[in-house]
Design an enzyme around this catalytic site. Sequence first.
Site: not given
Lengths: 563, 705
Positions: B312, B382, B389
């Site tokens: 990842d 957000f 946001s």
Amino acid sequence: MHLHEVVQIVLYLFFLLALTPVLGLFMAKVFNGGHTWLTPLLRPLEKAIYRLAGIDENTEMRWSTYVWALLIFNFIGFVVVFVMQMIQDKLPLNPQKLPGVSMVLAFNTAVSFMTNTNWQSYAGETSLSYFTQMLGLTVQNFLSAATGVAVLLALTRGLTRRSLQTIGNFWVDLVRTTLYVLLPLAFILAILLLGQGVVQTFSPSLHIQTLESHTQIIPLGPAASQIAIKQMGTNGGGFFNANSSYPLENPTPLSNFFQMLSLLLIPAALTYTYGIMVNSRRQGWVIFAAMMVLFLMGLMVSLWAEYGYNPVTGIAGSMEGKEVRFGVTNSVLWATATTAASNGSVNAMHDSLSPLAGLVAMFNIMLGEVIFGGVGAGLYGMLIFVIITVFIAGLMVGRTPEYLGKKIEAFEVKMSMLAVIAPSLVILVFSAIACVTDAGLSSLGNKGPHGLSEILYAFSSAGGNNGSAFAGLNANTTFYNIMLGIAMLIGRFAVIVPVLAIAGSMANKKNAPFSAGTFQTDNATFVVLLVAIVIIVGGLTFFPALSLGPIVEHLLMLAGHVF
Amino acid sequence: MDSIKKSPKLFDQAIILRALVDTFVKLDPRWQIKNPVMFVVFLGAILTTATVIHELTGGKSDMFNIQITFWLWLTALFANFAEAVAEGRGKAQAESLRKMRTKTVARRFVNGQEEKISATELKVGDIVVCEANDVIPGDGEVIEGIASVDESAITGESAPVIRESGGDRNAVTSGTRVLSDKIIIRITSEPGNTFLDRMIALVEGAKRRKTPNEVALTILLGALTIIFLLVVVSLLPFDIYSEKAAGMMKSHSSLTLPVLVALLVCLAPTTIGGLLSAIGISGMDRLIRHNVLAVSGRAVEAAGDIDVLLLDKTGTITLGNRMAMEFVPAPEVTEERLADAAQLASLADETPEGRSIVVLAKRDFGLRGRNIKELGARFVPFSAQTQMSGVDIPAMDGRSARSIRKGSLEAIRAYLIANGAENQVSSMSMHVTQMIGTDIAWSGGTPLVVIENLEILGLIQLKDVVKGGIKERFEQLRAMGIRTVMITGDNQLTAASIAAEAGVDDFIAQATPETKLQRIREEQAQGRLIAMIGDGTNDAPALAQADVGVAMNTGTQAAREAGNMVDLDSNPTKLIEIVEIGKQLLMTRGALTTFSIANDVAKYFAILPALFATLYAVSGANGPLAALNIMKLASPQSAVLSAVIFNALIIIALIPLALRGIAYRPRGANAILLRNVMIYGIGGLIVPFLGIKVIDILVIALKLA
């Protein structure tokens, strides 16, 4: 050694090296079903054979089917030769009026020719009719060699295929090998040998009045045709008892050269064929190199031993037991090649080799006939050692071992070790039995450590399917005929079946792609490792026995002690 | 790493003491027969013992035979000891884990009523509640609430972790303690089969099965032993023949039963045979010391074979958070105005991303953080729906009201359209293209658009920061033949840029669980072995499909079940260490096998001349085969004894190596092979010559033979 002798060895190695890719490429084409210059001529014949035998050449076999086909075919070959020998007096082409062969000897000989061993308990000219020699033995010379190639092809396919169940068709492999490779090569060699004066006739032996008014019998027969395949097919069973030291079987230095070259030709070329079939010529050359290193090591020790000073006779370069026409170098070269190649034909008597040269001959066989080895058999035997080498050394790079991208797992290790243990068991245990039984000891021609060498050699020759004899040992006894027959069967089929099992299991596996982390099997390091494993495994198995045979004999000889 | 410190040292006194006891317990034939090589030693020792007893009852006492017998037993015991020490380390760890499994009381909900039962009575599907200081009674998922949990008992990490319902951090483990708040848990495992139970079983080695490669190696070693058995058995007839040929009397034979057994034991690959299981156990143990639990040795072995690592991006390759790198103002907007607006919008944004904007504005323009309360501002957090946001500042002190938003291109576009400012949309797209072209995305940044009162101010360039040293790590992996594939949810351009910067071999952009699974299947179809690390429920299929699937301990129960390893530290970089441990395990096995076989050459040169010392002797004591005594060992007895002693001691001497693993450096296969062949192959040939000679000198000095 003289310069011309060195030149002969260099020439020999040169031709072997040069012909390897030529013949190797040709065979690869044949085995891959490709088109060769022989195709137009032989393809109709090949098709006819398939049609006659009801073979579908496109149907492939699983490994177990392949094994059964092979075993049944070999068994039929055995029965034919076995029966033929016993009733040869009732068959044609028997100008000498030779009687039928005893059952025990017939068993030994039939096994011997079926297993590509060609151990000869019989003497050709006094035991077997021309009919038996030509239609029994010579046919088996072709078929046993083709069987070896078939097994090799199956293994090669196993190593290259991905996730498949089948490993080829035994009948197709057999027919192609015989038709396209063995017959043409044997034909060429037979013509060459005829040109040199090897005899080829149906006339009975000649009885000649010598100058001293004695009668001399000169054996004749259709020899050239059998000798060609005897050499090409790593069979080794001579037409005459004295094999290639007999002038009518091997008349000239040139015929000697042809025969020596053909000893190693197909086994050497098969390494190249293998390289092509696995899509990496380097893989083939690596195996060729390992075989060549082992061969040269043996040759050098033998030459050193033969040309070395012998304190017992007081000379260096003993001619005793060697054919005067060929001399020491050619005898030693032949002895090394014939034991390396599982051939077993001789042009000098191995019994007369110096102890260390005898040791080399014996050790070549004990290593499992993998130094070029028998046609097909040598390479599949070496591939077993490749698998073992990869397994031991491959772990050291930090991956589970793999060869040509195939993981080597418990099953392959089990089968490989089975193939290594079987011949070792035969050699050690059968020799041990012979050493402590009267039946075993009564055949000995020599006392002391040389006697042990003779026994060891006989069982090595049988277990390794070599067929050469140390002579000195009278093998035509019930004990030896049966024991050696069993040894030949184990040495052949206890290797073939595991090899085919490996082929089947390998074919079923996936191929891992090559990466920088993969253990490389196509470089010089691997050659060294492979040679080391072959010598260490062979050495560890046979060193104690050899130390009581040729090694102690050599040391005693240095001390001037004989028996 | 502190987790290494807490685990026992290589030779802890308590472990040694326990191992000494186990050493003798393992003499049980049922245990011995599991290892064919050592079983042969065991039988050999029994045979020689019988010989010695027979001699003693017959009034003879042969010190030589007694010594041989003694050392044969020691050989068997040393192998047992090696295994016991390796196991002991796991057992010690298991004991400390077991202490946690004290009687826990579970507060179970039944029909809305709470009842207290023993944790051992819990069933799958039960609902329990845990509050501060409660020990979690079983493995489960948080279905309601959020709590901080102390998992140090399992991970060794003292900092508490957050466990909450929903999402990828809902798994709780029995034996861990809730520190604050209250959570409701659904139990997912039967008592006795919890993560803790399995962990204890693993480290204890109770369910240890031989791995595939171990099985194959055992077959090889067994087959070698059979060959040597044939050698020794056939040697007797050969000797009988030779002695007869040499005209010797029967009584002269030096081939007694103890000598033959000694020869067999020396030749059999006892070094690797005795250490094989210790190597395997210590491989698992090394993983545990790296805070990784493997469900089987098979997984550790597979780790060594890995061809492709799926990593990842976030947390492994990059620091995990994008940072603001640059303000790119729209035409006719000053950079300072953009920075000011961006900072205002980010003041209440506690994400690392938001903080980095505040810091950047302060660094570049000296803009101080302002108190939002004083401005009377309202922070717009957000949200997953809006993907943006911002902040709303009411009109005050003559200043007009400000409504600032920041968000991705797509989010702002949607916001503008929703607020009837379509005209801005087209100009925004134009601006963006003008301002940056595709530059920002190409250089690995992601543009964040800032608008004020529906007017575009400009862009903030956010960028992933690649971890220091990770590029070198990947280069090492490449040298080892391992490819790295970065997985990221980023778009193609961003992913390509980071991939280039980090030096990974390949990447999957806009990855979904399906694309991950797809990729793993594709690679496997080509014969490659794949490792990946994951945490979420959506990783579970890929973790299960991968050959080595490492689940993070912070992850979901589903992920932990699907993988074959769990990383207690939840550190994605750990995958690289796991691969290295796997490789080291296999290398150690190969090296000691090579060493063991190479040793035999020297042993032959010690024992054979001793056996046949007087054979074919013409005059004087020594026969010709004494020439093979190249080590010049003092006497036949001392030679055999020295070989046997060497054979036993080498097992003890190599235990630390077996437990630690051989030295490992990430290099290509050829370099590693050459090094190991030199050390363990050539070394294996030479060492016993020296060792046996030294022991022979000592044996003579001590008058043992």
